[in-house]
Design a protein around this motif. Structure first.
Motif, PDB file in Angstrom:
ATOM      1  N   ASP A  33     -29.220 -12.333 -11.183  1.00  0.00           N
ATOM      2  CA  ASP A  33     -28.652 -11.076 -10.640  1.00  0.00           C
ATOM      3  C   ASP A  33     -28.013 -11.331  -9.279  1.00  0.00           C
ATOM      4  OD1 ASP A  33     -29.611  -9.770 -12.832  1.00  0.00           O
ATOM      5  OD2 ASP A  33     -31.171  -8.635 -11.795  1.00  0.00           O
ATOM      6  N   LEU A  34     -28.672 -12.168  -8.458  1.00  0.00           N
ATOM      7  CA  LEU A  34     -28.103 -12.467  -7.130  1.00  0.00           C
ATOM      8  C   LEU A  34     -26.746 -13.148  -7.298  1.00  0.00           C
ATOM      9  CD1 LEU A  34     -31.232 -13.778  -5.160  1.00  0.00           C
ATOM     10  CD2 LEU A  34     -30.185 -11.519  -5.033  1.00  0.00           C
ATOM     11  N   ARG A  36     -24.757 -12.879  -9.959  1.00  0.00           N
ATOM     12  CA  ARG A  36     -23.782 -11.922 -10.527  1.00  0.00           C
ATOM     13  C   ARG A  36     -23.281 -10.939  -9.467  1.00  0.00           C
ATOM     14  NH1 ARG A  36     -26.678 -13.065 -15.055  1.00  0.00           N
ATOM     15  NH2 ARG A  36     -28.413 -11.751 -14.444  1.00  0.00           N
ATOM     16  N   GLN A  37     -24.177 -10.512  -8.562  1.00  0.00           N
ATOM     17  CA  GLN A  37     -23.739  -9.625  -7.467  1.00  0.00           C
ATOM     18  C   GLN A  37     -22.727 -10.339  -6.578  1.00  0.00           C
ATOM     19  OE1 GLN A  37     -27.478  -8.580  -5.730  1.00  0.00           O
ATOM     20  NE2 GLN A  37     -27.918  -7.153  -7.404  1.00  0.00           N
ATOM     21  N   ALA A  38     -23.005 -11.616  -6.279  1.00  0.00           N
ATOM     22  CA  ALA A  38     -22.101 -12.395  -5.417  1.00  0.00           C
ATOM     23  C   ALA A  38     -20.738 -12.553  -6.104  1.00  0.00           C
ATOM     24  CB  ALA A  38     -22.721 -13.757  -5.121  1.00  0.00           C
ATOM     25  N   GLU A  40     -19.422 -10.463  -8.343  1.00  0.00           N
ATOM     26  CA  GLU A  40     -18.789  -9.142  -8.334  1.00  0.00           C
ATOM     27  C   GLU A  40     -18.149  -8.873  -6.965  1.00  0.00           C
ATOM     28  OE1 GLU A  40     -19.481  -6.901 -11.023  1.00  0.00           O
ATOM     29  OE2 GLU A  40     -19.275  -4.898 -10.179  1.00  0.00           O
ATOM     30  N   GLN A  41     -18.852  -9.296  -5.900  1.00  0.00           N
ATOM     31  CA  GLN A  41     -18.343  -9.045  -4.541  1.00  0.00           C
ATOM     32  C   GLN A  41     -17.396 -10.148  -4.065  1.00  0.00           C
ATOM     33  OE1 GLN A  41     -22.081  -8.754  -2.479  1.00  0.00           O
ATOM     34  NE2 GLN A  41     -22.619  -6.844  -3.520  1.00  0.00           N
ATOM     35  N   GLY A  46     -20.488 -16.512  -4.766  1.00  0.00           N
ATOM     36  CA  GLY A  46     -20.035 -16.136  -6.109  1.00  0.00           C
ATOM     37  C   GLY A  46     -18.976 -17.111  -6.625  1.00  0.00           C
ATOM     38  N   ARG A  71     -33.449 -15.238   0.489  1.00  0.00           N
ATOM     39  CA  ARG A  71     -33.886 -13.909   0.037  1.00  0.00           C
ATOM     40  C   ARG A  71     -35.389 -13.738   0.260  1.00  0.00           C
ATOM     41  NH1 ARG A  71     -35.154  -9.807  -0.070  1.00  0.00           N
ATOM     42  NH2 ARG A  71     -34.973  -8.073  -1.526  1.00  0.00           N
ATOM     43  N   SER A 132     -23.076  -2.705 -12.560  1.00  0.00           N
ATOM     44  CA  SER A 132     -23.359  -2.189 -11.215  1.00  0.00           C
ATOM     45  C   SER A 132     -24.814  -2.407 -10.812  1.00  0.00           C
ATOM     46  CB  SER A 132     -23.070  -0.694 -11.135  1.00  0.00           C
ATOM     47  OG  SER A 132     -21.774  -0.458 -11.575  1.00  0.00           O
ATOM     48  N   CYS A 133     -25.770  -1.974 -11.682  1.00  0.00           N
ATOM     49  CA  CYS A 133     -27.180  -2.074 -11.246  1.00  0.00           C
ATOM     50  C   CYS A 133     -27.947  -3.141 -12.024  1.00  0.00           C
ATOM     51  CB  CYS A 133     -27.877  -0.723 -11.362  1.00  0.00           C
ATOM     52  SG  CYS A 133     -28.191  -0.211 -13.046  1.00  0.00           S
ATOM     53  N   GLN A 134     -27.263  -3.852 -12.929  1.00  0.00           N
ATOM     54  CA  GLN A 134     -27.857  -4.988 -13.674  1.00  0.00           C
ATOM     55  C   GLN A 134     -28.909  -4.574 -14.714  1.00  0.00           C
ATOM     56  OE1 GLN A 134     -26.476  -7.963 -13.059  1.00  0.00           O
ATOM     57  NE2 GLN A 134     -25.370  -7.217 -11.282  1.00  0.00           N
TER      58      GLN A 134
END
Ligand code: AMP
Length: 222
Positions: A33-34, A36-38, A40-41, A46, A71, A132-134
């Motif tokens: 998830d970390l 995938r967020q990176a 996305e941003q 990422g 983290r 968005s929220c995984q």
């Protein structure tokens, strides 16, 4: 309290880890998830991870370890965390142990969710995720209330780009070659709890809770 969830892609680690983290009021750290967020941003992290993830390969250790340890060093992880998807090889496991020892901490338990290869393939090929929220969904096992929309944030659900047949094959190969040896690693420390991951989400949840109780973890009643 530090608990690791171990298991093949599609075993249900993410779903179980998120539930347990909510129930124990601990932070849920999912390395995937970390990343995938990176992604996305469009951060540097990422960009570095993208090509490995698309191919179903592990992101290099130096990148992954730095990300997870950073983290883990934030104040909300002071009393513990549920780790999901990390560690994924021996080097990551040893580095994690050393980092925790330096803070006079240790992994308490490792929950290994065991699922047959046939079931893993069935779950991965019908999996959907909220970008968005995984939040994870499955066409038949855990469908969203409204078709194609996330229950929590109403975003449009997507297939993960690494849930293609080719990437799934690679991810399972990587799991058996690099991550499965961690079962022995943690078994030798007496921390491993093996849980049958087949059946409904709630059945597996009850087995996880029961394994933690029988594992004699000083563990709050749920
Ligand atoms: P997951 O959501 O856990 O299936 O992870 C998705 C992808 O992120 C993996 O296929 C890897 O490319 C990358 N990844 C996640 N966790 C790790 C890790 N501990 N080590 C290396 N790569 C990882």
């Amino acid at each position: 309290m530090y608990i690791i969830f171990l298991g093949a892609p599609g075993a249900g680690k993410g779903t179980q880890a998120a539930t347990l983290a909510r129930e124990l009021n601990l932070v849920h750290i999912a390395s995937g998830d970390l990343f995938r967020q990176a992604l996305e941003q469009e951060t540097e992290l990422g960009i570095q991870a993208k090509s490995y993830m698309e191919k179903g390969m592990l992101v290099p250790d130096e990148i992954t370890i730095r990300m997870v340890l950073e983290r883990l060093s934030t104040p909300d992880c002071e009393s513990g965390a549920i780790l999901d998807g990390f560690p994924r090889n021996l080097k990551q496991a040893e580095t994690l142990d050393q980092a925790l020892v330096q803070q006079a901490k240790a992994i308490d338990k490792v929950v290994y969710i065991k699922v047959s290869d046939k079931e893993l393939l069935r779950r991965l090929s019908e999996r959907w995720v909220c970008p968005s929220c995984q939040a994870p969904y499955h066409t038949t096992d855990s469908p969203p209330r409204v078709r194609g929309r996330c229950d929590r944030c109403d975003s449009e659900l997507q297939k993960r780009p690494d849930d293609t047949a080719e990437a799934i094959k690679k991810r399972l190969e990587v799991y058996f070659a690099q991550t499965a040896p961690l079962i022995d690693y943690y078994c030798q420390t007496g921390k491993l709890l093996e849980v049958d991951g087949e059946g409904s989400v709630d059945e597996v949840r009850r087995r996880v809770v029961s394994a933690l109780h029988h594992g004699e973890l000083a563990y709050p009643r749920l």
